[in-house]
Enzyme design. Structure first.
Site, PDB file in Angstrom:
ATOM      1  N   ILE A   1      19.391  -9.460  48.790  1.00 30.37           N
ATOM      2  CA  ILE A   1      19.534 -10.600  47.887  1.00 30.37           C
ATOM      3  C   ILE A   1      20.328 -10.183  46.656  1.00 30.37           C
ATOM      4  O   ILE A   1      21.262 -10.855  46.223  1.00 30.37           O
ATOM      5  CB  ILE A   1      18.121 -11.096  47.456  1.00 30.37           C
ATOM      6  CG1 ILE A   1      17.354 -11.616  48.665  1.00 30.37           C
ATOM      7  CG2 ILE A   1      18.189 -12.112  46.339  1.00 30.37           C
ATOM      8  CD1 ILE A   1      17.819 -12.944  49.174  1.00 30.37           C
TER       9      ILE A   1
ATOM     10  N   ARG B   1      61.106 -23.137  80.547  1.00 32.95           N
ATOM     11  CA  ARG B   1      60.619 -23.377  81.902  1.00 32.95           C
ATOM     12  C   ARG B   1      59.096 -23.610  81.891  1.00 32.95           C
ATOM     13  O   ARG B   1      58.573 -24.528  82.530  1.00 32.95           O
ATOM     14  CB  ARG B   1      60.976 -22.149  82.758  1.00 32.95           C
ATOM     15  CG  ARG B   1      60.558 -22.252  84.173  1.00 32.95           C
ATOM     16  CD  ARG B   1      60.795 -20.924  84.892  1.00 32.95           C
ATOM     17  NE  ARG B   1      60.123 -20.939  86.169  1.00 32.95           N
ATOM     18  CZ  ARG B   1      58.824 -20.734  86.303  1.00 32.95           C
ATOM     19  NH1 ARG B   1      58.080 -20.489  85.267  1.00 32.95           N
ATOM     20  NH2 ARG B   1      58.282 -20.780  87.505  1.00 32.95           N
TER      21      ARG B   1
ATOM     22  N   GLU C   1      44.797 -19.209  83.755  1.00 31.89           N
ATOM     23  CA  GLU C   1      45.373 -19.883  82.597  1.00 31.89           C
ATOM     24  C   GLU C   1      45.226 -21.407  82.605  1.00 31.89           C
ATOM     25  O   GLU C   1      44.945 -22.006  81.563  1.00 31.89           O
ATOM     26  CB  GLU C   1      46.863 -19.530  82.492  1.00 31.89           C
ATOM     27  CG  GLU C   1      47.092 -18.071  82.167  1.00 31.89           C
ATOM     28  CD  GLU C   1      48.543 -17.662  82.311  1.00 31.89           C
ATOM     29  OE1 GLU C   1      49.162 -17.351  81.295  1.00 31.89           O
ATOM     30  OE2 GLU C   1      49.050 -17.656  83.455  1.00 31.89           O
TER      31      GLU C   1
HETATM   32  C1  LIG Z   1      30.175 -10.700  57.824  1.00 34.79           C
HETATM   33  C2  LIG Z   1      29.495 -11.164  56.572  1.00 34.79           C
HETATM   34  C3  LIG Z   1      29.205 -12.512  56.452  1.00 34.79           C
HETATM   35  C4  LIG Z   1      28.601 -12.981  55.281  1.00 34.79           C
HETATM   36  N1  LIG Z   1      28.351 -14.304  55.170  1.00 34.79           N
HETATM   37  C5  LIG Z   1      27.799 -14.778  54.027  1.00 34.79           C
HETATM   38  C6  LIG Z   1      27.538 -16.163  53.855  1.00 34.79           C
HETATM   39  O1  LIG Z   1      27.816 -16.972  54.725  1.00 34.79           O
HETATM   40  N2  LIG Z   1      26.980 -16.562  52.687  1.00 34.79           N
HETATM   41  C7  LIG Z   1      26.653 -15.677  51.697  1.00 34.79           C
HETATM   42  O2  LIG Z   1      26.121 -16.082  50.675  1.00 34.79           O
HETATM   43  N3  LIG Z   1      26.885 -14.371  51.848  1.00 34.79           N
HETATM   44  C8  LIG Z   1      27.457 -13.904  52.966  1.00 34.79           C
HETATM   45  N4  LIG Z   1      27.721 -12.564  53.097  1.00 34.79           N
HETATM   46  C9  LIG Z   1      27.456 -11.670  51.965  1.00 34.79           C
HETATM   47  C10 LIG Z   1      26.184 -10.911  52.129  1.00 34.79           C
HETATM   48  O3  LIG Z   1      25.108 -11.726  51.840  1.00 34.79           O
HETATM   49  C11 LIG Z   1      26.262  -9.739  51.200  1.00 34.79           C
HETATM   50  O4  LIG Z   1      27.251  -8.869  51.716  1.00 34.79           O
HETATM   51  C12 LIG Z   1      24.984  -8.963  51.090  1.00 34.79           C
HETATM   52  O5  LIG Z   1      23.943  -9.766  50.660  1.00 34.79           O
HETATM   53  C13 LIG Z   1      25.169  -7.828  50.123  1.00 34.79           C
HETATM   54  O6  LIG Z   1      24.012  -7.058  50.120  1.00 34.79           O
HETATM   55  P1  LIG Z   1      24.070  -5.488  50.336  1.00 34.79           P
HETATM   56  O7  LIG Z   1      22.709  -5.000  50.172  1.00 34.79           O
HETATM   57  O8  LIG Z   1      24.701  -5.153  51.621  1.00 34.79           O
HETATM   58  O9  LIG Z   1      25.005  -5.099  49.155  1.00 34.79           O
HETATM   59  P2  LIG Z   1      25.881  -3.811  48.962  1.00 34.79           P
HETATM   60  O10 LIG Z   1      27.086  -3.940  49.810  1.00 34.79           O
HETATM   61  O11 LIG Z   1      25.051  -2.625  49.146  1.00 34.79           O
HETATM   62  O12 LIG Z   1      26.297  -4.021  47.468  1.00 34.79           O
HETATM   63  C14 LIG Z   1      27.207  -4.999  47.081  1.00 34.79           C
HETATM   64  C15 LIG Z   1      27.684  -4.739  45.653  1.00 34.79           C
HETATM   65  O13 LIG Z   1      26.652  -5.024  44.751  1.00 34.79           O
HETATM   66  C16 LIG Z   1      26.250  -3.880  44.017  1.00 34.79           C
HETATM   67  N5  LIG Z   1      24.790  -3.952  43.939  1.00 34.79           N
HETATM   68  C17 LIG Z   1      23.958  -4.090  45.011  1.00 34.79           C
HETATM   69  N6  LIG Z   1      22.701  -4.258  44.546  1.00 34.79           N
HETATM   70  C18 LIG Z   1      22.768  -4.232  43.204  1.00 34.79           C
HETATM   71  C19 LIG Z   1      21.798  -4.361  42.182  1.00 34.79           C
HETATM   72  N7  LIG Z   1      20.529  -4.567  42.461  1.00 34.79           N
HETATM   73  N8  LIG Z   1      22.219  -4.294  40.890  1.00 34.79           N
HETATM   74  C20 LIG Z   1      23.519  -4.096  40.602  1.00 34.79           C
HETATM   75  N9  LIG Z   1      24.469  -3.961  41.513  1.00 34.79           N
HETATM   76  C21 LIG Z   1      24.102  -4.034  42.822  1.00 34.79           C
HETATM   77  C22 LIG Z   1      26.802  -2.724  44.793  1.00 34.79           C
HETATM   78  O14 LIG Z   1      27.089  -1.635  43.963  1.00 34.79           O
HETATM   79  C23 LIG Z   1      28.057  -3.308  45.411  1.00 34.79           C
HETATM   80  O15 LIG Z   1      29.105  -3.271  44.511  1.00 34.79           O
HETATM   81  C24 LIG Z   1      28.300 -12.073  54.248  1.00 34.79           C
HETATM   82  C25 LIG Z   1      28.597 -10.724  54.387  1.00 34.79           C
HETATM   83  C26 LIG Z   1      29.198 -10.264  55.531  1.00 34.79           C
HETATM   84  C27 LIG Z   1      29.548  -8.825  55.645  1.00 34.79           C
END
Ligand SMILES: Cc1cc2nc3c(=O)[nH]c(=O)nc-3n(C[C@H](O)[C@H](O)[C@H](O)COP(=O)(O)OP(=O)(O)OC[C@H]3O[C@@H](n4cnc5c(N)ncnc54)[C@H](O)[C@@H]3O)c2cc1C
Ligand code: FES
Ligand code: FES
Length: 1318
Positions: free
Chosen positions: A331, A867, A1250
């Site tokens: 989140i 063609r 196809e």
């Molecule tokens: C294929 C794909 C589809 C997605 N589709 C959607 C969608 O439809 N809707 C939507 O809302 N989201 C979507 N997302 C986004 C997804 O919700 C976020 O990538 C994910 O929630 C990030 O969480 P993480 O723990 O992986 O973050 P990380 O990748 O670990 O961190 C993301 C960034 O936030 C920083 N960070 C993380 N936690 C903290 C914290 N507590 N305090 C300060 N900085 C922090 C990290 O340093 C980094 O820069 C999608 C992502 C992907 C890859």
């Protein structure tokens, strides 16, 4: 402590590792487990999925979930157990029931996506554990996984077969049971699944590892795991001395932002209790920032106090990404990405609407602030603040008889649950009260209106609209005013695609929320009309034939279980030799310019770079050639001049693929456009400058009849109508790849994922300037081709060969998705202008048109396009037909043959013209189609000798048959009724015929019988997922079965078709044009005839001598003793007069268009296709369904566009959307017509690869019909953007396109009408 984990039960202990190493990199490079595939590297395809199991010592519990190994950092799996598809089951320990069911339901074609699919299903099953696994969960389990071959229906069936509430009779065609079997027999024949036996157990040795309290040794891993907020704070305080830091939880953010920067240290914040907790009380719910989205969803669903709102938030969050993303993404990560990097988040929008707050660690202080304030702060990432938790207040506003609150969220995305970011999302909360009974209506007491993803900095609250509405009695005019205000607030930033569409979506959502409150008057309850997604259903009518057994049987695809377990070897799975180097292309970004220099950023050679090869590195005796067809050649690299954006300029060779890819992005190419003429970037420019490819007269189709006369006979005409068609990208799941090994005496061996190894071979030899016998090209299987691995595979293999030849080291290239997309080319864009004449009853009298095809810079196979286009375009009796087709040579990316190249456009153009004729006559388009279907006589006029015999012209039969089976007429009436009764949803139904011309080509084959009686087969054709090997195997079993000894009818399992080796079998040609399977079959059949003839005398003699039965093994032993030649090879050359033939099919599709969002839902598609006597109905069914869904992508969702310099815009799964399980027809019925005897065909069979793709036009035409209804309706509101029924629906008919044709301002106009009392 050390980094320790298990993969498929095997212990791995790693001394040190670069902390940016992903789990996928580790698995593919350091373990034998190759089932994890790299399809995109951005979380968008599901090919890399693995199961992650974590043991909780305190609870003595194992938690399991699927994750994307391409995004997960290796250090974060410390102490965990990883299971890949081969860990579920394999050849040695036996396949898992999931593997067996995938095979039996024919759910694997090329097999590249299959291991990931299996893991998705396994993860859903293991999480269901003690609960029931339902059909709904089964369908959703693969919602975010991409498959480009199957069309998903069989995959869903395989998944549903595990559901406790499945009606077994609803499952589609499979090889477990026969039609007519009882339910009991069906159930029993499924490979049994027993959770106790088939769920993987957590390795005991990992349970014994002491709790990972100290985390990994910082110095070796550069990975720090704080276990408290205080510890985290200390680390951050020391940050400046440590170097650059990155906080990580799931690391899924890199899927979107692809970290450019390297960090000195990673701080894993997932182990801090305060950040991983979920706390609920009467005030609301607190969710730690490191809590995964999946866990948050579970908690929200369980929360009972604010059940209604939280449940809805959870339901919306289930549409984020896919299971695997939600299982690892946190989140906090989502909110921070939204706050600091403008990520179009759903979560921020949802939380804004419930007035959530966040807690942040700022220095030693913990700050609480409202989410709104948090979003407005300067970038949290820059200020080193840490998000600790989120607080969502309880939404239990006092509700009585007179007051009630409502919460609803909205999301318009190209795929509803299949991993797609929304164009706009919104979430609304409103407290409303009923007026005194005397005053009808509802007053808004309070509301929160949040919007996001529309192209602003972040999600926002529409505060002005909220204040405006608060205290107001809802009415049409109040809502109208609110809409007006909102339009001033939703202002997408410059360069946001479809800004007006996004604005209109926001307006539409607001309308959808409040409008029912106005209409319902006093009633406040039960306004929730949210539709739940209907389940997919399907039926298949397939006739197996036993005339030529086992040909005609639905034999399971060769190697299907191997593909499911991931043991099937693709080029990149071949174990890498130690000294192997890796290549990546540097491509041009200019359309026409001199290349002054190639260097790297800041003149620093990037890590690992070994060499940069350009055209200057081609040996003196060689040539700068990268591709070749019978029509021309293309260079490997640009020379002094680049001629189109996306052209290969150089190959950077480095020690790893990661380094090579990185280096390619750091390359700096200096261009000079002085004294260089203007590039030709459009077909119009090409005409001005007469820049065309020559089309040989033999390839240029003939006109038919006298168009002047036809036009004279016309009672009505449409003059100078115009139509444009764009491109489509292959999106094979396995990107372009090759591996070249230098060999002694100037030889080179190349493993290539190619549909045309013979040509790859010749190109390499010419490029290197060596004799062809110095080159050997091997292709075992191709992870999806669709035409893209024909000409476009050649430069990849040639560049690797050049590298290997020059550097005398193995060179491999596995293209990343972005570069692949930039270079692939895809379908030809084109522009058509036409005049059509017709009578007032709809009968066509003449068509004349001009067509400009953008072929790009290289010849490729573009001159065959005229063609190909004219084949299906002649499916109607146009009366007379003339045309002028120009294949334009431009400074754009070279286009190539993509599945049904030209044919899909030709067929569609015919439909588009018919649609326009019908609308100009205000006639039912189906009637216009019918009246213009060919009679056999007119068929002969338009197709001459390829028309075949009269009884082979089955189109009219199919047309009528499908009318009955699909209940076309009744449903067309129901559609009319639906459209009268519904304002905001309109339906359309359309029936489309197809006629597709194919041509057999000469193909070699070789069959050899080994001394133990096993049989090895080689063919020219390549297994690209289309089931060629399976059909060939069946044909050999049939052919050798003619020897008629004991056991010869059971030869199938003794036959192995082996990889193509261009020195073992020459003249393999191209695997293309739908006929390679049948030609390869005929080639091996001829070999079998020879072998049977050779064996016959021995057989007869043995029969006499033995006076009893002779087994196959005895016969072969005797033949060996007599030194009979048991290897036969041949070159099958089809008869010139019958090598071309026509295929027929009809499709009916019914769609529902949501006028507010422009979303098209395919309610039902029915297909009937003439396969002759199918060689393997399971394979043909797979081809029909897969092609249809690929066609659906072309017509409805896939946008493959270029910028003003001709450079491809789309870069990967974020902006290129192929269909997923949620975008296919809800009901999908396919019938294969077994049209009996065809004397000139291979055992009476016909092609299927196809032609069925063309049938997807039925969806587009049905959408056009629904839009027409919407436009008619808006005319009645005095609203008309364009003129009523006269419009062209572009391809693809994406949501913004559909919405704009239905009317971007329909909501406002509707409200205006209401205000004016209409
Ligand atoms: C294929 C794909 C589809 C997605 N589709 C959607 C969608 O439809 N809707 C939507 O809302 N989201 C979507 N997302 C986004 C997804 O919700 C976020 O990538 C994910 O929630 C990030 O969480 P993480 O723990 O992986 O973050 P990380 O990748 O670990 O961190 C993301 C960034 O936030 C920083 N960070 C993380 N936690 C903290 C914290 N507590 N305090 C300060 N900085 C922090 C990290 O340093 C980094 O820069 C999608 C992502 C992907 C890859
Ligand atoms: S490779 Fe990981 S999701 Fe595509
Ligand atoms: S079988 Fe799914 S991508 Fe080929």
């Amino acid at each position: 402590m050390d980094l320790e984990f298990a993969v498929n039960g095997e212990r791995f202990k790693i001394d040190s590792v670069d902390p940016s190493t992903t789990l996928l990199e580790f698995l593919r490079l350091n373990t034998p487990f190759k089932s994890v595939k790299l399809g995109c590297g951005e979380g968008g395809c599901g090919a890399c999925l693995v199961m992650l199991s974590r043991y909780d010592q305190e609870l003595d519990q194992v938690k399991e979930c699927s994750i994307n190994s391409c995004l997960t950092l290796l250090c974060s799996v410390n102490g965990c157990s990883i299971t890949t598809s081969e860990g579920l089951g394999n050849t040695k320990k036996g396949f898992h029931p999931i593997h067996k069911r995938f095979a039996g339901f024919h759910a694997s074609q090329c097999g590249f996506c299959t291991p990931g699919m299996c893991i998705s299903l396994y993860s859903a099953l293991s999480n269901a554990d003690n609960k029931e696994f339902t059909v709904s969960e089964a369908e959703k389990s693969v919602a975010g996984n991409l498959c480009r071959c199957t069309g998903y229906r069989p995959i869903v069936d395989a998944c549903k077969s595990f559901a406790s509430d499945v009606d077994i009779e609803d499952l589609g065609f499979n090889s477990f049971w026969k039609k007519g079997d009882s339910k009991e027999v069906m159930l029993k024949s499924l490979p049994p699944y027993n959770p106790k036996e088939h769920l993987v157990t957590f390795p005991e040795f990992l349970k014994k590892i002491k709790k990972l309290h100290n985390g990994l040794d910082h110095s070796r891993y550069r990975w720090i795991t704080p276990f408290s907020v205080a510890e985290l704070h200390n680390i951050l305080e020391d940050a400046d001395s440590i170097g650059s830091l990155k906080l990580v939880v799931g690391n899924t953010g890199t899927g979107y932002y692809k970290d450019e920067e390297r960090f000195d240290r990673y701080i894993d914040i997932s182990q801090i209790p305060e950040m991983s907790m979920i706390k609920k009380d009467e005030k609301g719910i607190e969710i730690g920032a490191a809590v995964t989205i999946s866990n948050a969803i579970d908690a929200l669903k369980e929360e009972s106090k604010s059940f209604y709102v939280f449940k809805k938030i959870a339901a919306h969050m289930e549409k984020i990404g896919n299971h695997a993303i939600r299982n690892s993404g946190s989140i906090g990560g989502n909110l921070v990405m939204a706050q600091s990097r403008k990520f179009p988040s759903d979560i921020t929008t949802l939380l804004l609407a419930v007035d959530a707050s966040v807690y942040m660690l700022n220095g030693r202080k913990t700050e609480k602030m409202r989410l709104e304030e948090f979003l407005e702060l300067p970038s949290v990432l820059d200020s080193k603040r840490v998000l600790l938790k989120v607080e969502i207040p309880s939404c239990t506003a006092a509700c009585g008889d007179d007051t009630e609150f409502f919460f609803k969220s909205y999301r318009a995305a190209p795929r509803s649950i299949g991993n797609a970011l929304p164009y706009v999302n919104a979430a609304f909360f409103a407290l409303v009260s009923r007026q005194e009974p005397s005053r009808k209506g509802v007053t808004v007491d309070k509301c929160f209106l949040a919007f996001g993803s529309y192209g602003g900095d972040h999600s926002i609250r529409a505060v002005e609209v909220e204040s405006f509405l608060t205290g107001k009695l809802l009415s049409y005019s109040v809502l109208y005013e609110a809409v007006g205000l909102l339009k001033g607030i939703i202002v997408p930033e410059k360069d946001t695609p479809h800004p007006e569409y996004r604005k209109s979506l926001a307006v539409g959502f607001l309308f959808e929320f409040f409008y029912p409150l106005i209409e319902s008057g006093h009633r406040l309850h039960n306004l929730d009309t949210g539709k739940s997604l209907p389940f997919l259903s399907s039926s298949q009518q397939v006739l197996e034939s036993n005339e030529y057994q086992p040909v005609g049987e639905a034999v399971i695809k060769v190697g299907a279980t191997l593909q499911a377990s991931g043991e099937a070897v693709f080029v990149d799975d071949i174990p890498t030799l130690q000294d192997c180097l890796h290549g990546a292309f540097i491509y041009s970004t200019e359309p026409l310019a001199k290349i002054k220099s190639i260097s790297f950023r800041e003149n620093v050679t990037p890590t690992g770079v070994f060499a940069v090869l350009t055209f200057k590195d081609i040996p003196d005796q060689g040539q700068n050639i990268g591709s070749k067809t019978v029509l021309g050649t293309g260079p490997l690299f640009a020379d002094e001049l680049t001629r189109f954006a996306g052209q290969r300029i150089a190959l950077v060779v480095a020690d790893t693929q990661k380094h090579a890819d990185k280096a390619a992005t750091l390359a700096v190419v200096e261009y000079d456009t002085k004294n260089v003429e203007e590039p030709i970037l459009t077909v119009e420019d090409a005409v001005k400058r007469s820049s065309f490819f020559e089309v040989l007269p033999m390839l240029y189709p003939e006109s038919v009849g006298d168009v002047l006369k036809g036009m004279e006979e016309a009672e009505r005409k449409i003059i100078s109508a115009e139509l444009r068609l764009g491109s489509q990208y292959f999106f094979y799941m396995e990107p372009q790849t090759a591996l070249a090994l230098p060999d002694e005496d100037n030889c080179v061996k190349v493993f290539s994922s190619s549909q045309a190894p013979e040509y790859v071979h010749a190109v390499i030899a010419t490029c290197l300037g060596i004799q062809e016998h110095n080159v050997r090209v091997i292709t075992r299987r191709v992870g999806g081709g669709f035409g893209g691995k024909a000409v476009k595979s050649m430069p990849v293999a040639t560049a690797c060969a050049l590298g290997a030849f020059k550097l005398q080291r193995p060179v491999k290239m596995y293209m990343n998705r972005k570069t692949d997309m930039i270079m692939a080319g895809g379908r030809h864009p084109m522009k058509i202008s036409y005049n059509v004449g017709f009578r007032s009853d709809g009968k066509l009298t003449a068509l004349e048109f001009t067509m400009l095809i953008d072929a790009g810079f290289e010849t490729d196979v573009s001159p065959i396009l005229p063609r190909n286009i004219m084949g299906p375009l002649r499916k109607y009796d146009w009366g007379a037909l003339s045309f002028d087709i120009k294949v334009c040579k431009t400074n754009c990316l070279s286009r190539t043959a993509m599945r049904a190249p030209g044919e899909v456009q030709g067929s569609y153009i015919a439909e588009s013209i018919i649609e326009n004729v019908a609308s100009s006559l205000q006639m039912d388009v189906d009637a216009v189609r019918k009246i213009n279907l060919h009679s056999y006589d007119s068929l002969r006029k338009f197709y001459k000798h390829i028309a075949g015999d009269p009884d082979e012209y089955t189109l009219p039969l199919l047309w009528d048959k499908l009318e009955k089976s699909s209940k076309y007429k009744e449903r067309a009436e129901m559609v009319k009724e639906f459209n009268v009764c519904n304002v905001w949803r309109k339906r359309g139904i359309s029936r489309v015929p197809i006629l597709h011309q194919v041509m057999q080509r000469p193909t070699p084959g070789k069959v050899s019988i080994l001394s133990d009686g096993s049989i090895v087969v080689e063919v020219g054709g390549i297994e690209i997922g289309q089931g060629l090997w399976t059909k060939v195997q069946q044909m050999v079993a049939y052919g050798l079965g003619m020897v008629k000894c004991e056991g010869s009818e059971k030869l199938l399992e003794r036959i192995r078709v082996v990889q193509s080796d261009t020195l073992g079998m020459i003249q393999g040609g191209f695997t293309a044009g739908s006929t390679t399977s049948e030609s390869s079959c005929e080639a091996v059949r001829l070999c079998c005839v020879t072998l049977v003839e050779r064996l016959k005398p021995t057989m007869d003699q043995m029969m006499i001598e033995k006076l009893g039965s002779v087994t196959w093994n005895m016969l072969i032993q005797q033949a060996y003793a007599q030194t009979i030649n048991l290897s036969a090879s041949t070159m099958y050359k089809p008869e010139y007069s019958t090598m071309e033939y026509l295929n027929y099919g009809v499709g009916v599709s019914e769609v529902e268009v949501d006028i507010v969002t422009g979303k098209t839902e395919i309610l039902q598609s029915d297909i009937i296709y003439d396969s002759g006597k199918s060689l393997n109905p399971a394979v043909d069914l797979g081809q029909i369904e897969g092609a249809f869904v690929q066609g659906l992508g072309f017509f409805m969702i896939e946008e493959y566009t270029t910028d003003e310099k001709g450079l491809v815009v789309q870069e990967g799964t974020w902006d290129y959307k192929i269909p997923t399980v949620d975008t296919i027809p809800k009901h999908f019925n396919v019938e294969i017509l077994n049209s009996g005897h065809h004397k000139n065909r291979v055992l009476s069979s016909k092609a299927s690869g196809e032609p069925p793709l063309l049938l997807a036009a039925s969806v587009h035409c049905a959408t056009r019909s629904a839009i027409r209804e919407a436009r008619k309706q808006s005319l009645s509101w005095n609203y008309n953007e364009g003129s009523g029924s006269d419009f062209e629906l572009p391809v693809p008919a994406t949501m913004p396109v559909v919405k704009s044709l239905c009317g971007l301002y329909s909501v406002e106009k509707y409200l205006q009408g209401k205000i004016n009392g209409q």
